[in-house]
Design a protein around this motif. Sequence first.
Motif, short mmCIF file in Angstrom:
data_model
loop_
_atom_site.label_atom_id
_atom_site.label_comp_id
_atom_site.label_asym_id
_atom_site.label_seq_id
_atom_site.Cartn_x
_atom_site.Cartn_y
_atom_site.Cartn_z
N LEU A 43 35.59 36.76 52.96
CA LEU A 43 36.89 37.38 53.19
C LEU A 43 37.58 36.71 54.38
O LEU A 43 36.90 36.22 55.29
CB LEU A 43 36.72 38.87 53.46
CG LEU A 43 36.20 39.70 52.27
CD1 LEU A 43 35.59 41.01 52.76
CD2 LEU A 43 37.32 39.96 51.28
N GLU A 61 43.48 41.69 53.57
CA GLU A 61 43.29 40.57 54.48
C GLU A 61 44.56 40.38 55.30
O GLU A 61 45.67 40.55 54.80
CB GLU A 61 42.94 39.30 53.71
CG GLU A 61 41.64 39.42 52.93
CD GLU A 61 41.36 38.21 52.04
OE1 GLU A 61 40.27 37.64 52.14
OE2 GLU A 61 42.27 37.84 51.25
N THR A 65 47.05 39.24 51.66
CA THR A 65 46.41 39.35 50.36
C THR A 65 45.48 40.56 50.31
O THR A 65 44.99 41.03 51.33
CB THR A 65 45.61 38.07 50.04
OG1 THR A 65 44.80 37.73 51.18
CG2 THR A 65 46.54 36.90 49.74
N ARG A 67 42.03 41.95 48.17
CA ARG A 67 40.92 41.59 47.30
C ARG A 67 40.27 42.86 46.76
O ARG A 67 40.34 43.92 47.39
CB ARG A 67 39.88 40.77 48.08
CG ARG A 67 40.44 39.55 48.81
CD ARG A 67 40.64 38.38 47.90
NE ARG A 67 39.38 37.89 47.34
CZ ARG A 67 38.54 37.07 48.01
NH1 ARG A 67 38.82 36.68 49.25
NH2 ARG A 67 37.44 36.64 47.43
N TYR A 69 36.69 44.69 45.32
CA TYR A 69 35.22 44.65 45.30
C TYR A 69 34.72 45.83 44.47
O TYR A 69 35.24 46.94 44.56
CB TYR A 69 34.65 44.75 46.71
CG TYR A 69 33.16 45.02 46.75
CD1 TYR A 69 32.25 43.97 46.63
CD2 TYR A 69 32.66 46.32 46.86
CE1 TYR A 69 30.87 44.21 46.63
CE2 TYR A 69 31.30 46.56 46.87
CZ TYR A 69 30.41 45.51 46.75
OH TYR A 69 29.06 45.76 46.74
N LEU A 75 32.60 40.84 44.74
CA LEU A 75 33.96 40.55 45.22
C LEU A 75 34.67 39.65 44.21
O LEU A 75 34.19 38.56 43.89
CB LEU A 75 33.90 39.87 46.58
CG LEU A 75 35.23 39.54 47.26
CD1 LEU A 75 35.97 40.82 47.65
CD2 LEU A 75 34.99 38.66 48.50
N ASP A 78 39.82 36.17 43.03
CA ASP A 78 41.26 36.05 43.23
C ASP A 78 41.85 37.35 43.74
O ASP A 78 41.39 38.44 43.38
CB ASP A 78 41.95 35.66 41.92
CG ASP A 78 41.46 34.31 41.40
OD1 ASP A 78 41.29 33.39 42.22
OD2 ASP A 78 41.27 34.20 40.17
N PRO A 79 42.90 37.27 44.55
CA PRO A 79 43.55 38.49 45.03
C PRO A 79 44.15 39.30 43.88
O PRO A 79 44.60 38.74 42.88
CB PRO A 79 44.66 37.96 45.96
CG PRO A 79 44.24 36.58 46.32
CD PRO A 79 43.50 36.06 45.13
#
Length: 386
Positions: A43, A61, A65, A67, A69, A75, A78-79
Amino acid sequence: MSRMVTLLAGLLVLVPSAAAVSHTRPAPLAELTVTSEQVASGLRRPIAITGLPDGRMLIAEKAGTVRAYHPDTGLAPDPVLDLTAQVDTSDNERGLLGITPAPDFTRTGMLYVSYTSLPSGTLTLARLPLGAPERRQVLLTQEHAEYGNHNGGQVAFGRDGLLYWSTGDGGHANDPFKSGQDLGTLLGKIVRIDVNRACGPKPYCVPAGNPFVRKPGARPEIWLYGLRNPWRFSIDVDNSLWIGDVGQGLVEEIDHIRPWQGGSNLGWSCKEGTPVFDQEQCKAGVRYVDPVFEYEHYMTESCSVTGGVVYRGSRTPEARGTYIASDYCSTLAFAVRPKPGGGYESATIGTFPTQPTAFGTDVDGELYVLSDYPGWLSRVRIDAGA
């Protein structure tokens, strides 16, 4: 990392099902210990985490972005959302700051986010469907151009269906704009708004029960004031707020505000925690609400409180009702809990991985923690035993 490091995050505490609730007797805090297991890495400056009803967790982030999980699949590479075109990251503490799903997310897919927006770092609260950044709608803003630090940024829904958002005092040091005690600005506050309807030109309404609705010169959105940089707060099942408010150079504090305490003055910058900080900001006859837990920097090698959540999971019923938090530098695990007869007890029950920036809970109420520059996500386990 400077003392003014205060990234932001939003987290929504998901309440476990009724079947998970029991009457297990709480374990003494001294018998609790925490351990962490890293479950994801890679990350980029993760600063906010929130759980979804489908079992996924969304991780914000700093650059803008988001993400996803899932404990079964890990995880996603890609975003699932990209807001980098809107987010100002010109300072270490600016960026995407908070994220939380709407209470009806399963039906609408709607997210609420907070960030510092281009071009000047304006504190911004907005909503948009997951995966559809072009449908972003800005709800509320607060100018914050002169300094890049102390942006607040937590965003979360209460059990009352209202949206709560935290802001910092405007940055630098010593409360330069004296905003903590100024009800005419949203800086240094926690606000409460109704995003389910619009009132006039505003895409939200101010709840009639907000404490300063009828006070001349006050912003009616304000729920709490006297805060320095509440970059982490969470809302428990009783709709009380647990707030980690970053101190300046002496102490870090955790506040617990019950639903009937709207309008409370938490003291900054008259006070830093319980000690007096600036006598000129202290007013005769004003009642300041003291923290329920505070700790000094130099005794613990601490620097910036990372507010957490009250544990409501089912794996360790003996720990239910215990608030878990940490510090960005010391990584100590702090446990705080109300006493049945009044007051609070606290204990240090271990450590977390390096640079903890946010705590979140999954759909079952179990804890996770993010680590900043390492870019880690870790699952937190609480054990009860002598």
